[in-house]
Design a protein around this motif. Sequence first.
Motif, mmCIF file in Angstrom:
data_model
loop_
_atom_site.group_PDB
_atom_site.id
_atom_site.type_symbol
_atom_site.label_atom_id
_atom_site.label_comp_id
_atom_site.label_asym_id
_atom_site.label_seq_id
_atom_site.Cartn_x
_atom_site.Cartn_y
_atom_site.Cartn_z
ATOM 1 N N UNK A 63 0.815 -1.217 0.000
ATOM 2 C CA UNK A 63 0.000 0.000 0.000
ATOM 3 C C UNK A 63 0.849 1.268 0.000
ATOM 4 N N UNK A 64 1.710 1.369 -0.970
ATOM 5 C CA UNK A 64 2.624 2.502 -1.024
ATOM 6 C C UNK A 64 2.658 3.077 -2.444
ATOM 7 N N UNK B 63 -1.825 -3.920 -5.415
ATOM 8 C CA UNK B 63 -1.854 -5.355 -5.605
ATOM 9 C C UNK B 63 -0.473 -6.007 -5.597
ATOM 10 N N UNK B 64 0.584 -5.206 -5.349
ATOM 11 C CA UNK B 64 1.951 -5.730 -5.280
ATOM 12 C C UNK B 64 2.542 -5.420 -3.916
#
Length: 82
Positions: free
Chosen positions: A67-68, A76-77
């Motif tokens: 979440x960055x 999603x990564x």
Amino acid sequence: MVEHIKHDLKILPEYYKDVESTIKRFEIRKDDRDYKVGDIFALREWSPETGYTGKVFVNIIRYVLRDCQEYGLMDGYCIFCW
């Protein structure tokens, strides 16, 4: 083989080489496996031409970044390191 591997992952030879030499100590992956600090993972060298090479790197996840998006990490990564 380590008995408690939670994440069994393919890695291309050019990246495996850097992991093996300790230049690379992180992975950027789709965040679809519930990666957590303390999980054991195996990176198995895999070539599209020949398949698995037999080389394996096993370690423990020490940090997970999610979440960055403001710093370029796509939704999603995640990035995990050891």
